[in-house]
Structure formats: C-alpha cells, structure tokens
Design a protein around this motif. Structure first.
Motif, PDB file in Angstrom:
ATOM      1  N   VAL A 162       0.766  -1.076   0.105  1.00 15.49           N
ATOM      2  CA  VAL A 162      -0.209  -0.124   0.011  1.00 15.49           C
ATOM      3  C   VAL A 162       0.876   1.371   0.041  1.00 15.49           C
ATOM      4  N   GLU A 163       1.697   1.395   0.747  1.00 17.51           N
ATOM      5  CA  GLU A 163       2.866   2.360   0.918  1.00 17.51           C
ATOM      6  C   GLU A 163       3.586   2.618  -0.465  1.00 17.51           C
ATOM      7  N   ARG A 166       1.395   4.265  -2.974  1.00 22.17           N
ATOM      8  CA  ARG A 166       1.123   5.638  -2.632  1.00 22.17           C
ATOM      9  C   ARG A 166       2.348   6.538  -2.943  1.00 22.17           C
ATOM     10  N   PHE A 196      -6.162  -1.641   0.896  1.00 24.51           N
ATOM     11  CA  PHE A 196      -6.247  -0.570   0.065  1.00 24.51           C
ATOM     12  C   PHE A 196      -7.533   0.217   0.050  1.00 24.51           C
ATOM     13  N   ALA A 199      -7.113   2.429   3.092  1.00 23.60           N
ATOM     14  CA  ALA A 199      -6.159   3.582   2.938  1.00 23.60           C
ATOM     15  C   ALA A 199      -6.381   4.445   1.930  1.00 23.60           C
ATOM     16  N   ARG A 205      -8.016   5.086  -5.610  1.00 23.48           N
ATOM     17  CA  ARG A 205      -7.346   3.824  -5.194  1.00 23.48           C
ATOM     18  C   ARG A 205      -6.782   3.313  -6.617  1.00 23.48           C
TER      19      ARG A 205
END
Length: 254
Positions: A162-163, A166, A196, A199, A205
């Motif tokens: 996820v990071e 991003r 996801f 976050a 997304r």
C-alpha cells in the motif's frame, strides 16, 4: 434446449473411444505402500464415481505416503453450455498501440506496482509479466515505454505494498500468488483489497489485479479486486487490459 433458450451441449470424458467416460486421476494417501494402501486407493476411486477403477501406478513418497494413479470409467455428463467463464472484453493491443494510447490520452506514464505478497516467494509469475524479458518470446511491461513499472519482488507485506503504491502514485497494482496451501492466495487477496479500501478513497485507489494458477477468474467481486488473471496469461493481455480500463475507458487518476 434449456429453459433460458440456450442450446445444451452435453459431453462425457474420452479415453479409448469417443464418449466412453474413461478418466485418469492421481492423488496421494498418507499410508505406506502395500496391498492395503492399494485397496484404499481403489475404494476412494469408487467413492469418486469411478467404476470400474483400475490402479495403474503406485509409488512410495517418503515415510508413510503413497502416490497413486487410477484409471476407470465415470458416468457423469458435462453441459458445456452451462460453463461460466470470464470472456476477454477488451481488444488485444500491440506494445506500439499501448504506448500510443497512453501517450495521447493519459499524457503521462502509467504507473504499475507489482509484488508477491505474504510469505509467497515465487516470483516467476510476476517477473514473467513485469520484467523486460517477459515470457515465451513476449516482452514484459518494462518493455513498454509509456509504462512506469515498479517490481517489489517477493514476500512483500500488505502495508508495504500500500505504501509503495502511494509513493509511486500507482494506477494499477499487480499481485501474483502461487502459494495456495489452505487458500493462502484467497486470504492474502482479501487482506490486500481491504487494506487499499481503508487506506485510499475510491477515486484515488489503484486498479487491483491478481494472478496465479489456482485463482477462479469469476471471483473478482468476491475477493474485492478489479480483475483476476489465471494460468497462461501473457504480458500483452495485461497491458491491453490496463489500457482498456485506465485509458480508453477514462478511469485513470487525474
């Protein structure tokens, strides 16, 4: 003809002659190889609907395990017209066409982040799709000039994925799952999808895509992803889908 007007196409397995119903199956039982083990294999085959069942191969597989191959007849029929599959709903494009569409309509490089998540250390699948060398003579996504590819490799945690998505402002996240013991691929995919969604807001997304030999391509909605690719998928199919979903359908991030 079925109730919904679809013409049925009934088939049965083929072995020696058309429609004879002959099949061959293999399995392992947690028993040492002896006559009793062979009898157990025949009994199991009978419970599977194989009648008569013939044991054609049996071999000890370490301590307390035996591998069997059984051949025999089944009476089951298959209605081919009732089989559900995910049909390709986008055109297959060449690398030149993909690059042109991304350049003309997106006006920036399309960012793709790929990884094997959880404890999965099998990178053959994700590398075949992403690496420039590709597979079977077809170049991977790194070959496409208008795609920015970040391959995180193996055993990537969901928070790390996820990071990375991003940081790279990913338009799409590709996850490969080969390890399937105890449905690990399904658990990992659901965990990734939930992460996801927690976050990132819906409009920000990335497209979530998973692939692997044991996935059912019809389970995308159930697993919370946008697309599932199964065995035999090529880099060109993935690139064409990305272009269809993120460029020609105008779903790309601003």
């Amino acid at each position: 003809m079925s109730a919904d007007g679809v013409e049925k196409k009934i088939v049965r397995p083929y072995g020696d002659t058309t429609g004879d119903g002959m099949v061959q199956v293999s399995f392992t039982l947690p028993v040492p190889h002896d006559k009793r083990a062979e009898g157990a294999a025949i009994q199991l085959a009978g419970k599977m609907g194989i009648d008569p069942a013939m044991l054609v191969h049996a071999k000890q597989m370490g301590d307390g395990y035996t591998f069997f191959v059984v051949y025999g007849r089944v009476n089951h029929l298959v209605d081919v017209s009732a089989v559900q599959v995910v049909e390709r709903d986008y055109p297959l494009l060449s690398a030149k066409e993909v690059n042109a569409l991304v350049r003309q309509k997106l006006r920036r490089k399309l960012s793709v982040v790929g990884a094997c998540i959880g404890t999965d250390a099998h990178t053959v699948g994700i590398d075949a799709i992403l690496n420039v060398k590709g597979i079977a003579g077809e170049k991977g996504l790194e070959y496409y000039r208008e795609l920015k590819v970040t391959n995180l490799g193996a055993q990537v945690s969901v928070p790390e994925l996820v990071e990375a998505a991003r940081v790279e402002r990913a338009d799409a996240v590709l996850v490969s799952q080969v390890v399937t013991q105890r449905d690990a691929h399904l658990h990992n995919t659901r965990e990734m999808s939930a992460a996801f969604r927690e976050a990132m807001p819906a409009g920000r997304r990335p497209l979530l895509i998973v692939g692997g030999p044991r996935f059912d391509e019809t389970m995308a909605d159930e697993l919370g992803v946008d697309r599932i690719f199964g065995r035999g998928t090529t880099p060109g199919e993935v690139a064409s889908y990305l272009t269809h979903a993120l460029v020609t359908n105008r779903k790309a991030k601003a």
